[in-house]
Enzyme design. Structure first.
Site, PDB file in Angstrom:
ATOM      1  N   ARG A 125      32.280  36.636  65.914  1.00 41.73           N
ATOM      2  CA  ARG A 125      32.684  35.272  66.073  1.00 41.73           C
ATOM      3  C   ARG A 125      33.179  34.734  67.406  1.00 41.73           C
ATOM      4  NH1 ARG A 125      30.710  34.231  62.019  1.00 41.73           N
ATOM      5  NH2 ARG A 125      31.578  33.781  60.017  1.00 41.73           N
TER       6      ARG A 125
ATOM      7  N   HIS B 150      24.065  30.643  65.790  1.00 44.02           N
ATOM      8  CA  HIS B 150      24.704  31.138  64.584  1.00 44.02           C
ATOM      9  C   HIS B 150      23.397  31.398  63.742  1.00 44.02           C
ATOM     10  CE1 HIS B 150      28.470  31.709  62.460  1.00 44.02           C
ATOM     11  NE2 HIS B 150      27.526  32.523  61.842  1.00 44.02           N
TER      12      HIS B 150
HETATM   13  N1  LIG Z   1      26.485  35.763  63.471  1.00 43.96           N
HETATM   14  C1  LIG Z   1      26.216  35.581  61.987  1.00 43.96           C
HETATM   15  O1  LIG Z   1      24.958  35.252  61.622  1.00 43.96           O
HETATM   16  C2  LIG Z   1      27.197  36.446  61.164  1.00 43.96           C
HETATM   17  C3  LIG Z   1      26.725  36.594  59.990  1.00 43.96           C
HETATM   18  C4  LIG Z   1      27.639  37.434  59.004  1.00 43.96           C
HETATM   19  C5  LIG Z   1      28.716  37.734  59.591  1.00 43.96           C
HETATM   20  N2  LIG Z   1      29.226  37.627  60.827  1.00 43.96           N
HETATM   21  C6  LIG Z   1      30.479  38.157  61.096  1.00 43.96           C
HETATM   22  O2  LIG Z   1      30.475  39.284  61.288  1.00 43.96           O
HETATM   23  C7  LIG Z   1      31.800  39.937  60.690  1.00 43.96           C
HETATM   24  C8  LIG Z   1      31.804  41.140  60.329  1.00 43.96           C
HETATM   25  O3  LIG Z   1      31.297  41.187  59.142  1.00 43.96           O
HETATM   26  P1  LIG Z   1      31.206  42.528  57.946  1.00 43.96           P
HETATM   27  O4  LIG Z   1      30.640  42.228  56.863  1.00 43.96           O
HETATM   28  O5  LIG Z   1      30.480  43.880  58.691  1.00 43.96           O
HETATM   29  O6  LIG Z   1      32.852  42.801  58.027  1.00 43.96           O
HETATM   30  P2  LIG Z   1      33.633  43.831  57.459  1.00 43.96           P
HETATM   31  O7  LIG Z   1      32.949  45.092  56.559  1.00 43.96           O
HETATM   32  O8  LIG Z   1      34.876  43.433  56.979  1.00 43.96           O
HETATM   33  O9  LIG Z   1      33.731  44.872  58.765  1.00 43.96           O
HETATM   34  C9  LIG Z   1      34.801  44.387  59.908  1.00 43.96           C
HETATM   35  C10 LIG Z   1      34.953  45.630  60.966  1.00 43.96           C
HETATM   36  O10 LIG Z   1      35.686  45.034  61.815  1.00 43.96           O
HETATM   37  C11 LIG Z   1      36.785  46.099  62.113  1.00 43.96           C
HETATM   38  N3  LIG Z   1      37.920  45.567  62.644  1.00 43.96           N
HETATM   39  C12 LIG Z   1      38.609  44.278  61.757  1.00 43.96           C
HETATM   40  N4  LIG Z   1      39.690  43.955  62.731  1.00 43.96           N
HETATM   41  C13 LIG Z   1      39.766  45.005  63.783  1.00 43.96           C
HETATM   42  C14 LIG Z   1      40.390  45.367  64.783  1.00 43.96           C
HETATM   43  N5  LIG Z   1      41.785  44.533  65.021  1.00 43.96           N
HETATM   44  N6  LIG Z   1      40.350  46.382  65.751  1.00 43.96           N
HETATM   45  C15 LIG Z   1      39.338  47.132  65.369  1.00 43.96           C
HETATM   46  N7  LIG Z   1      38.339  47.060  64.499  1.00 43.96           N
HETATM   47  C16 LIG Z   1      38.588  45.873  63.606  1.00 43.96           C
HETATM   48  C17 LIG Z   1      36.829  46.690  60.860  1.00 43.96           C
HETATM   49  O11 LIG Z   1      37.478  47.795  60.891  1.00 43.96           O
HETATM   50  P3  LIG Z   1      37.796  48.855  59.716  1.00 43.96           P
HETATM   51  O12 LIG Z   1      36.520  49.499  59.423  1.00 43.96           O
HETATM   52  O13 LIG Z   1      38.718  49.885  60.229  1.00 43.96           O
HETATM   53  O14 LIG Z   1      38.299  48.078  58.597  1.00 43.96           O
HETATM   54  C18 LIG Z   1      35.419  46.689  60.342  1.00 43.96           C
HETATM   55  O15 LIG Z   1      34.848  47.834  60.722  1.00 43.96           O
HETATM   56  C19 LIG Z   1      32.159  38.656  59.686  1.00 43.96           C
HETATM   57  O16 LIG Z   1      33.516  38.689  59.635  1.00 43.96           O
HETATM   58  C20 LIG Z   1      31.616  37.400  60.561  1.00 43.96           C
HETATM   59  O17 LIG Z   1      32.705  37.020  61.113  1.00 43.96           O
HETATM   60  C21 LIG Z   1      28.464  36.913  61.618  1.00 43.96           C
END
Ligand SMILES: NC(=O)c1ccc[n+]([C@@H]2O[C@H](COP(=O)([O-])OP(=O)(O)OC[C@H]3O[C@@H](n4cnc5c(N)ncnc54)[C@H](OP(=O)(O)O)[C@@H]3O)[C@@H](O)[C@H]2O)c1
Length: 311
Positions: free
Chosen positions: A226, A274
């Site tokens: 993000r 994006h």
């Molecule tokens: N650019 C794009 O096209 C696109 C597309 C899809 C998603 N995204 C973005 O990608 C993000 C991640 O997606 P995802 O499906 O991988 O999410 P997810 O499965 O919820 O994983 C989030 C990761 O971030 C870590 N995290 C969260 N807060 C943290 C903190 N304070 N300190 C350290 N690590 C932290 C989590 O740690 P833990 O493993 O310990 O829980 C987890 O490893 C989405 O929320 C979205 O914003 C972007």
């Protein structure tokens, strides 16, 4: 017969309605669907939601068993106080594969210095031999559904991969670090830094001037999480002093990025609008139908958002 409300734009409704109905039918679940206003709110069993959907007050869906997001990022809905139903994020194979492809493409681009040749000047026969991946350190911030898949693939290509998340993780070939106190260590070796974190109160401005200063000189940043993860002004300053040589940014605080934002004209910034990973209709419809099937059979929902953590 279950009732699904699509709290989405009419365009998304047209795109997703039939594939979701078919995915449910393959699981022997019959459903009727509608946009807000088509079905009485108190009769709705599940709400399918996308940012920008017309309904903000989820309190009217008194019987709804879950709100199922079409998108992976839920920062715009997670703080909605009317939302008392379980909220599930989108996790699906197309999104994961798309993110892996984007991260691998831009990591290899940075690693091999490909911009040099893509933006070649005439008669510039200048050979630059890059190190092999085995001599390149990459750090992935966020080891969730998307980050762990990207880290695993980069490790498979031979990169020295460090991953960082909130909780301890184990990923084959990846040095996994956890918690805020290990972030400096994760940044210190990040010749290429890949951010795939969600936006939460803890991650906003995570990469501020102080943290960017911990990166090795001449590093590259890829941000597919993000826009708010990085302090824009601090990033421009880090680019100007050469600490960061290129930032490939897929996400921004305001999207579309405003015409007068300095990122547009900065030679060290690559703007990707994006597009890193899009939810794919067929696989996402199966993911939604799987979760509804689970809820209908009394099994726990998958990919529940933790409201206390905001992701
Ligand atoms: N650019 C794009 O096209 C696109 C597309 C899809 C998603 N995204 C973005 O990608 C993000 C991640 O997606 P995802 O499906 O991988 O999410 P997810 O499965 O919820 O994983 C989030 C990761 O971030 C870590 N995290 C969260 N807060 C943290 C903190 N304070 N300190 C350290 N690590 C932290 C989590 O740690 P833990 O493993 O310990 O829980 C987890 O490893 C989405 O929320 C979205 O914003 C972007």
């Amino acid at each position: 017969m279950i009732k699904l409300l699509f709290n989405v734009s009419p365009e998304l409704y047209r795109e997703y309605r039939q594939p979701i109905l078919e995915a449910l039918r393959r699981r022997n679940i019959e459903a009727m669907t509608g946009l807000p206003g088509d079905i009485a709110p108190e009769e709705i069993d599940y709400v399918i939601h996308a940012t920008g959907g017309p309904v903000d007050d989820f309190g009217v869906f008194t019987k709804a068993r879950a709100v199922l997001s079409l998108w992976a990022g839920v920062e715009k809905i997670v703080g909605n106080r009317t939302l008392t139903q379980p909220l599930c994020r989108m996790v699906e194979s197309g999104l994961r594969q798309g993110m892996v492809e984007w991260v691998v493409a831009h990591t290899l681009r940075a690693h091999l210095g490909m911009d040099r040749y893509v933006c070649q000047k005439p008669l510039a026969w200048e050979q630059h031999v890059p190190p092999l991946a085995t001599d390149r350190s990459v750090t992935v911030l966020g080891l969730g559904e998307l980050g762990s898949a990207a880290a695993l693939t980069l490790a498979g290509l031979g990169f020295r991969v460090t991953g960082w998340a909130r909780r301890a993780r184990e990923i084959a070939g990846v040095r996994c670090l956890a918690g805020a106190d290990r972030l400096p260590e994760a940044l210190a070796t990040a010749e290429i830094l890949v951010a795939i974190l969600p936006e939460t109160p803890d991650t906003i401005n995570l990469l501020d001037a102080e943290r960017l200063a911990l990166l090795p000189a001449g590093s590259c940043i890829l941000n597919a999480g993000r826009g708010s993860l990085i302090d824009d002004t601090a990033l421009i300053a880090a680019l100007d002093r050469g600490q960061v040589t290129n930032a490939t940014l897929d996400v921004f605080r305001t999207e579309p990025l405003s015409a007068n934002h300095p990122f547009w004209s900065h030679p060290g910034v690559t703007i990707s609008p994006h597009v890193a990973a899009a939810t794919r209709v067929q696989s996402a419809s199966d993911a939604i139908a799987d979760n509804i099937e689970r809820a209908e059979s009394g099994a726990p929902l998958l990919h529940l958002v933790d409201r206390a953590l905001s992701y």
